[in-house]
Every structure is written in structure tokens, then in C-alpha cells.
Design a protein around this motif. Structure first.
Motif, short mmCIF file in Angstrom:
data_model
loop_
_atom_site.label_atom_id
_atom_site.label_comp_id
_atom_site.label_asym_id
_atom_site.label_seq_id
_atom_site.Cartn_x
_atom_site.Cartn_y
_atom_site.Cartn_z
N GLU A 64 13.12 60.63 -7.57
CA GLU A 64 12.92 62.04 -7.92
C GLU A 64 14.19 62.67 -8.50
N LYS A 67 19.60 65.92 -6.68
CA LYS A 67 19.93 67.33 -6.91
C LYS A 67 21.39 67.62 -6.55
N LYS A 68 21.81 67.16 -5.35
CA LYS A 68 23.21 67.36 -4.94
C LYS A 68 23.54 66.44 -3.78
N THR A 134 20.43 65.26 -1.41
CA THR A 134 19.18 65.99 -1.63
C THR A 134 18.59 65.55 -2.96
N GLY A 136 15.61 65.64 -6.07
CA GLY A 136 15.02 66.70 -6.88
C GLY A 136 13.78 67.33 -6.26
N ASP A 137 13.06 66.59 -5.44
CA ASP A 137 11.86 67.13 -4.80
C ASP A 137 12.16 67.76 -3.45
N GLY A 138 13.44 67.84 -3.07
CA GLY A 138 13.83 68.48 -1.82
C GLY A 138 13.95 67.55 -0.63
N THR A 140 15.58 64.80 1.78
CA THR A 140 17.00 64.64 2.08
C THR A 140 17.26 63.40 2.92
#
Length: 152
Positions: A64, A67-68, A134, A136-138, A140
Motif C-alpha cells: 500500500e 506513508k511515514k 505507517t 498508505g492505507d493506515g 501500522t
């Protein structure tokens, strides 16, 4: 080989492959947490007029996208050992710089300078590196002891 054994072998193979395919399709539909690999931490003490540094690297894989990646270093003999770090604790800490490294994987680096004063004030002994990745889809992944280093 008799014809009956050959037919049974083919049928068994089709059933096995069909089952594996159904599992893969069912598994692929669920969100997957990011995966961390090859995590390392390297501490270099200040020397003379030159600052030292801490460099932490890790590879993060997520279909996905990533993100970070949040990073926190903490002494093994600190209150964090009793508290058990959570994702909430990690949400506000510093982030690593990440660069694509092929496929669904990014190579992330967190680097911080260590002045002589920092090194003198830092507790001696083993330190841990905690990482919250994290996707892209949240989804973790939290690893509270991804890599260790020693300040001595």
C-alpha cells in the motif's frame, strides 16, 4: 506409471494448487501491515572538535506504499522499559527519510548529530531504537526494539 496413478496425481495437484490459490486470494484482500527488515543502528562518539552521530536504517515493505516511518531512540534503563511504548507514544516523534529501493520497499534513514554535550549527558549503556511504520492505507507496524546500540 499407470494411467490411474497419473490421473490421481494430476487431480491431487489441481486440488492443492486450487486451495493455495483460494488462500492467496482471500489473504490478499485483507490489509497487510508494513514489514521491517535489515534494521541497524550505528553510534559514532564525538571525537575532538568533531560531532558524533547516530544513524538508524531500515527497509520497509508495504503493498500500500509507506506513508511515514517514525523513529525514537531510548536508553534500555529508562522508564520506557516499564511503560511499553505504544503507537500513540510514537506518533509525535521524529521521522526518517525514505527513498524507494525497488518494488514495494523503501530504504529509510534516520540520522542525528551527537555533540560532545549530548554524549556527556546521555545515559551510558545499551539504547534501543523504536520504529513505527505507517502504510498508505493506515495499517501500522510498531517495533519497540528494532535495533540496539551502545553509548559507552
Amino acid at each position: 506409471m499407470s494411467r490411474r496413478i497419473a490421473v490421481l496425481s494430476v487431480v491431487a495437484g489441481v486440488v492443492a494448487l486450487g486451495g493455495a490459490g483460494a488462500f492467496a486470494v482471500a489473504y490478499a484482500g485483507e490489509p497487510q501491515s508494513p514489514v521491517l527488515a535489515h534494521s541497524t543502528a550505528r553510534y559514532v562518539a564525538p571525537d575532538g572538535d568533531r560531532d558524533g552521530s547516530l544513524t538508524f536504517t531500515t527497509d520497509v515493505t508495504s503493498t500500500e506504499g509507506v506513508k511515514k516511518v517514525n523513529v525514537l531512540v531510548w536508553p534500555a534503563d529508562s522508564s520506557f522499559s516499564d511503560m511499553h511504548l505504544t503507537e500513540k507514544d510514537m506518533a509525535a516523534v521524529e521521522t526518517a527519510e525514505c527513498e524507494p529501493s525497488g518494488g514495494d520497499t523503501v530504504h529509510c534513514t534516520y540520522r542525528v548529530a551527537f555533540t560532545r554535550e549530548d554524549a556527556e549527558e546521555a545515559p551510558r549503556g545499551v539504547w534501543h531504537t523504536a520504529v513505527l511504520a505507517t502504510a498508505g492505507d493506515g495499517t501500522t507496524t510498531l517495533e519497540t526494539e528494532a535495533a540496539d546500540f551502545t553509548i559507552g
